[in-house]
Design a protein around this motif. Structure first.
Motif, PDB file in Angstrom:
ATOM      1  N   TYR A   1       0.816  -1.225   0.000  1.00 54.75           N
ATOM      2  CA  TYR A   1       0.000   0.000   0.000  1.00 54.75           C
ATOM      3  C   TYR A   1       0.854   1.282   0.000  1.00 54.75           C
ATOM      4  CZ  TYR A   1      -3.534  -3.368   1.472  1.00 54.75           C
ATOM      5  OH  TYR A   1      -4.371  -4.459   1.561  1.00 54.75           O
ATOM      6  N   SER A   2       2.105   1.175  -0.421  1.00 53.34           N
ATOM      7  CA  SER A   2       2.986   2.349  -0.377  1.00 53.34           C
ATOM      8  C   SER A   2       2.677   3.356  -1.480  1.00 53.34           C
ATOM      9  CB  SER A   2       4.455   1.918  -0.483  1.00 53.34           C
ATOM     10  OG  SER A   2       4.695   1.227  -1.697  1.00 53.34           O
ATOM     11  N   THR A   3       1.939   2.943  -2.501  1.00 62.23           N
ATOM     12  CA  THR A   3       1.563   3.867  -3.580  1.00 62.23           C
ATOM     13  C   THR A   3       0.050   3.954  -3.722  1.00 62.23           C
ATOM     14  OG1 THR A   3       1.688   2.097  -5.241  1.00 62.23           O
ATOM     15  CG2 THR A   3       3.683   3.399  -4.871  1.00 62.23           C
ATOM     16  N   GLU A   4      -0.680   3.605  -2.678  1.00 58.26           N
ATOM     17  CA  GLU A   4      -2.138   3.652  -2.747  1.00 58.26           C
ATOM     18  C   GLU A   4      -2.624   5.075  -2.515  1.00 58.26           C
ATOM     19  OE1 GLU A   4      -5.439   0.608  -1.340  1.00 58.26           O
ATOM     20  OE2 GLU A   4      -4.905   1.963   0.303  1.00 58.26           O
ATOM     21  N   ILE A   5      -2.809   5.800  -3.594  1.00 57.71           N
ATOM     22  CA  ILE A   5      -3.376   7.137  -3.504  1.00 57.71           C
ATOM     23  C   ILE A   5      -4.885   7.006  -3.255  1.00 57.71           C
ATOM     24  CG2 ILE A   5      -1.600   8.198  -4.932  1.00 57.71           C
ATOM     25  CD1 ILE A   5      -3.431   7.912  -7.320  1.00 57.71           C
ATOM     26  N   ILE A   6      -5.551   8.115  -3.012  1.00 60.21           N
ATOM     27  CA  ILE A   6      -6.963   8.069  -2.629  1.00 60.21           C
ATOM     28  C   ILE A   6      -7.819   7.469  -3.739  1.00 60.21           C
ATOM     29  CG2 ILE A   6      -8.943   9.451  -1.912  1.00 60.21           C
ATOM     30  CD1 ILE A   6      -7.129  11.376  -0.604  1.00 60.21           C
ATOM     31  N   GLU A   7      -7.485   7.728  -4.980  1.00 55.60           N
ATOM     32  CA  GLU A   7      -8.278   7.171  -6.075  1.00 55.60           C
ATOM     33  C   GLU A   7      -8.230   5.643  -6.074  1.00 55.60           C
ATOM     34  OE1 GLU A   7      -8.210  10.426  -9.637  1.00 55.60           O
ATOM     35  OE2 GLU A   7      -6.328   9.401  -9.196  1.00 55.60           O
ATOM     36  N   ILE A   8      -7.071   5.068  -5.811  1.00 54.68           N
ATOM     37  CA  ILE A   8      -6.971   3.610  -5.731  1.00 54.68           C
ATOM     38  C   ILE A   8      -7.688   3.094  -4.493  1.00 54.68           C
ATOM     39  CG2 ILE A   8      -5.350   1.687  -5.521  1.00 54.68           C
ATOM     40  CD1 ILE A   8      -3.405   3.162  -7.220  1.00 54.68           C
ATOM     41  N   TYR A   9      -7.621   3.867  -3.412  1.00 59.59           N
ATOM     42  CA  TYR A   9      -8.350   3.503  -2.196  1.00 59.59           C
ATOM     43  C   TYR A   9      -9.855   3.414  -2.472  1.00 59.59           C
ATOM     44  CZ  TYR A   9     -10.205   4.011   2.571  1.00 59.59           C
ATOM     45  OH  TYR A   9     -10.895   3.842   3.750  1.00 59.59           O
ATOM     46  N   VAL A  10     -10.396   4.392  -3.173  1.00 63.16           N
ATOM     47  CA  VAL A  10     -11.821   4.378  -3.528  1.00 63.16           C
ATOM     48  C   VAL A  10     -12.127   3.210  -4.466  1.00 63.16           C
ATOM     49  CG1 VAL A  10     -13.648   5.667  -4.695  1.00 63.16           C
ATOM     50  CG2 VAL A  10     -12.065   6.853  -3.162  1.00 63.16           C
ATOM     51  N   TYR A  11     -11.259   2.990  -5.443  1.00 61.97           N
ATOM     52  CA  TYR A  11     -11.456   1.903  -6.397  1.00 61.97           C
ATOM     53  C   TYR A  11     -11.435   0.542  -5.703  1.00 61.97           C
ATOM     54  CZ  TYR A  11     -10.350  -1.344 -10.191  1.00 61.97           C
ATOM     55  OH  TYR A  11     -10.355  -2.408 -11.059  1.00 61.97           O
ATOM     56  N   ARG A  12     -10.587   0.394  -4.717  1.00 60.57           N
ATOM     57  CA  ARG A  12     -10.474  -0.895  -4.025  1.00 60.57           C
ATOM     58  C   ARG A  12     -11.765  -1.255  -3.312  1.00 60.57           C
ATOM     59  NH1 ARG A  12      -8.210  -2.157   1.052  1.00 60.57           N
ATOM     60  NH2 ARG A  12      -7.375  -0.047   1.291  1.00 60.57           N
ATOM     61  N   TYR A  13     -12.410  -0.297  -2.678  1.00 57.81           N
ATOM     62  CA  TYR A  13     -13.650  -0.575  -1.967  1.00 57.81           C
ATOM     63  C   TYR A  13     -14.858  -0.623  -2.896  1.00 57.81           C
ATOM     64  CZ  TYR A  13     -11.588  -0.268   2.678  1.00 57.81           C
ATOM     65  OH  TYR A  13     -10.851  -0.517   3.803  1.00 57.81           O
ATOM     66  N   ALA A  14     -14.802   0.102  -4.000  1.00 63.30           N
ATOM     67  CA  ALA A  14     -15.964   0.181  -4.879  1.00 63.30           C
ATOM     68  C   ALA A  14     -16.014  -0.950  -5.895  1.00 63.30           C
ATOM     69  CB  ALA A  14     -15.975   1.516  -5.612  1.00 63.30           C
ATOM     70  N   PHE A  15     -14.866  -1.409  -6.391  1.00 62.43           N
ATOM     71  CA  PHE A  15     -14.876  -2.362  -7.495  1.00 62.43           C
ATOM     72  C   PHE A  15     -13.994  -3.590  -7.258  1.00 62.43           C
ATOM     73  CE2 PHE A  15     -15.498   1.922  -9.288  1.00 62.43           C
ATOM     74  CZ  PHE A  15     -16.776   1.756  -9.801  1.00 62.43           C
ATOM     75  N   ALA A  16     -12.885  -3.431  -6.526  1.00 58.95           N
ATOM     76  CA  ALA A  16     -11.954  -4.541  -6.381  1.00 58.95           C
ATOM     77  C   ALA A  16     -12.257  -5.439  -5.197  1.00 58.95           C
ATOM     78  CB  ALA A  16     -10.520  -4.008  -6.257  1.00 58.95           C
ATOM     79  N   ALA A  17     -13.140  -5.041  -4.308  1.00 58.64           N
ATOM     80  CA  ALA A  17     -13.453  -5.839  -3.128  1.00 58.64           C
ATOM     81  C   ALA A  17     -14.369  -6.999  -3.502  1.00 58.64           C
ATOM     82  CB  ALA A  17     -14.119  -4.969  -2.063  1.00 58.64           C
ATOM     83  N   THR A  18     -14.301  -8.066  -2.694  1.00 59.00           N
ATOM     84  CA  THR A  18     -15.188  -9.215  -2.919  1.00 59.00           C
ATOM     85  C   THR A  18     -16.648  -8.810  -2.783  1.00 59.00           C
ATOM     86  OG1 THR A  18     -13.458 -10.660  -2.015  1.00 59.00           O
ATOM     87  CG2 THR A  18     -15.683 -11.575  -2.201  1.00 59.00           C
ATOM     88  N   ILE A  19     -16.959  -8.048  -1.759  1.00 57.58           N
ATOM     89  CA  ILE A  19     -18.289  -7.467  -1.590  1.00 57.58           C
ATOM     90  C   ILE A  19     -18.133  -5.947  -1.675  1.00 57.58           C
ATOM     91  CG2 ILE A  19     -20.293  -7.228  -0.093  1.00 57.58           C
ATOM     92  CD1 ILE A  19     -19.581  -9.865   1.176  1.00 57.58           C
ATOM     93  N   PRO A  20     -18.476  -5.344  -2.803  1.00 61.64           N
ATOM     94  CA  PRO A  20     -18.274  -3.891  -2.953  1.00 61.64           C
ATOM     95  C   PRO A  20     -19.040  -3.096  -1.901  1.00 61.64           C
ATOM     96  CG  PRO A  20     -18.758  -4.923  -5.059  1.00 61.64           C
ATOM     97  CD  PRO A  20     -19.030  -5.960  -4.012  1.00 61.64           C
ATOM     98  N   GLN A  21     -18.442  -2.005  -1.497  1.00 58.52           N
ATOM     99  CA  GLN A  21     -19.067  -1.087  -0.548  1.00 58.52           C
ATOM    100  C   GLN A  21     -19.186   0.274  -1.221  1.00 58.52           C
ATOM    101  OE1 GLN A  21     -17.264  -1.222   3.404  1.00 58.52           O
ATOM    102  NE2 GLN A  21     -16.366  -3.224   2.931  1.00 58.52           N
TER     103      GLN A  21
END
Length: 327
Positions: free
Chosen positions: A272-292
């Motif tokens: 997570y050393s290069t996880e900018i906010i946009e990737i943070y949002v993408y991870r929870y919205a689309f990359a998660a097993t259960i999107p939030q």
């Protein structure tokens, strides 16, 4: 009294009356042509307005509603939770880590782009430099390249196993080089690639600003015996200061939109050393097993507020500097 004056007096009152009588006859026809022309203009602009509203305005407005509900993006059930999503985001340490990484990324990229492009623009703007147009094109070429493609190519080049950079390291005896695989070097490496990718835009900004400086001032300064440093300090620099605010604001705002490059190169890693906010949002919205979607929308709204705060602080500091210079 001459015949010409009599003729002028006799015909001059009749001319306004003739024009006044002719104008009402021409106005309806002109208005009809204007209406037809405007209808065609609106017809050609309508697809742009529709697409902009569907894919830009509507998602922006909808994100505010989604930030107030609990929704996974698949079911039709949306449970209203108020500001609970915002509380969860603000209580998440990973969100603040993404904020810190985003700000550090901006602090690396923005000064290098603004100041570096300014120095290079001064050089390329010199009439004595041969092939200046060629060099301008070379520096602008990365801008027209798709950002995602640049990220994929750079990931291949920096690959520690078979990338050209690692092969060169083995030839030189330094061993494989893994710039994107280390949490200490991944963010600076990505920032430098981002600077290279969009350096040409900032360069064009400065070149356009330099064109606004009157050539007469340079000629007058040379006649008075001023050397190059004095001309730059007393003529070029003061006249370009107003453009510094505009270029800085545009560059800083652009630094907050590095998702495509960062996602294709590092996907937020390593660790997570290069996880900018946009990737943070993408991870929870689309990359998660259960999107939030609600949680991700709240993070996106807070990210927008962060951008507004940074740009507002920049404008405020610039105004203070201007007032201090006037005083």
């Amino acid at each position: 009294m001459t015949s010409s004056s009599v003729l002028t007096r006799s015909t001059s009152p009749a001319r306004p009356r003739a024009l006044a009588a002719a104008r009402p006859l021409r106005r309806p026809a002109q208005r009809a042509r204007l209406r037809r022309r405007n209808l065609w203009i609106y017809a050609f602009l309508l697809p742009t307005f529709v697409l902009y509203g569907m894919y830009t305005l509507y998602p922006m407005v909808a994100s505010y509603w989604y930030s107030l509900v609990e929704w996974n993006g698949f079911s039709a059930d949306q449970t209203f939770v108020g500001i609970e999503n915002y509380r969860a985001v603000l209580a998440d340490p990973m969100f603040w880590s993404a904020v810190r990484i985003t700000v550090v990324f901006m602090l690396i990229v923005a000064p290098l782009r603004v100041l570096g492009a300014f120095v290079l623009a001064i050089v390329l703007n010199s009439p004595k430099l041969p092939l200046s147009s060629f060099f301008r094109t070379v520096y602008f070429l990365p801008v027209v390249t798709t950002t995602a493609i640049v990220g994929v190519v750079m990931r291949f080049i920096l690959d520690p196993a078979s990338g050209p950079l690692s092969v060169l390291g083995r030839v030189l005896g330094t061993g494989p080089i893994d710039l994107l695989g280390s949490s200490e070097t991944a963010l600076p490496t990505a920032a430098l690639i981002y600077v290279w990718k969009f350096f040409g835009i900032t360069l064009i900004y400065w070149l356009a600003a330099l064109q606004t400086v009157p050539k007469d001032l340079y000629e007058a300064a040379r006649i008075d015996g001023a050397h190059a440093l004095q001309v730059f300090r007393h003529i070029t620099l003061p006249l370009l200061l107003p453009f510094l605010l505009i270029i800085s604001v545009l560059t800083v705002e652009d630094c907050f939109h590095a998702f495509d490059l960062m996602q294709t190169m590092t996907a937020g890693g390593p660790f997570y050393s290069t996880e900018i906010i946009e990737i943070y949002v993408y991870r929870y919205a689309f990359a998660a097993t259960i999107p939030q979607l609600g949680f991700a929308s709240a993070a996106a709204v807070l990210f927008g507020l962060l951008v507004l705060v940074v740009v507002g602080a920049q404008l405020w500091l610039t105004r203070l500097a201007r007032r201090g210079g006037r005083a």
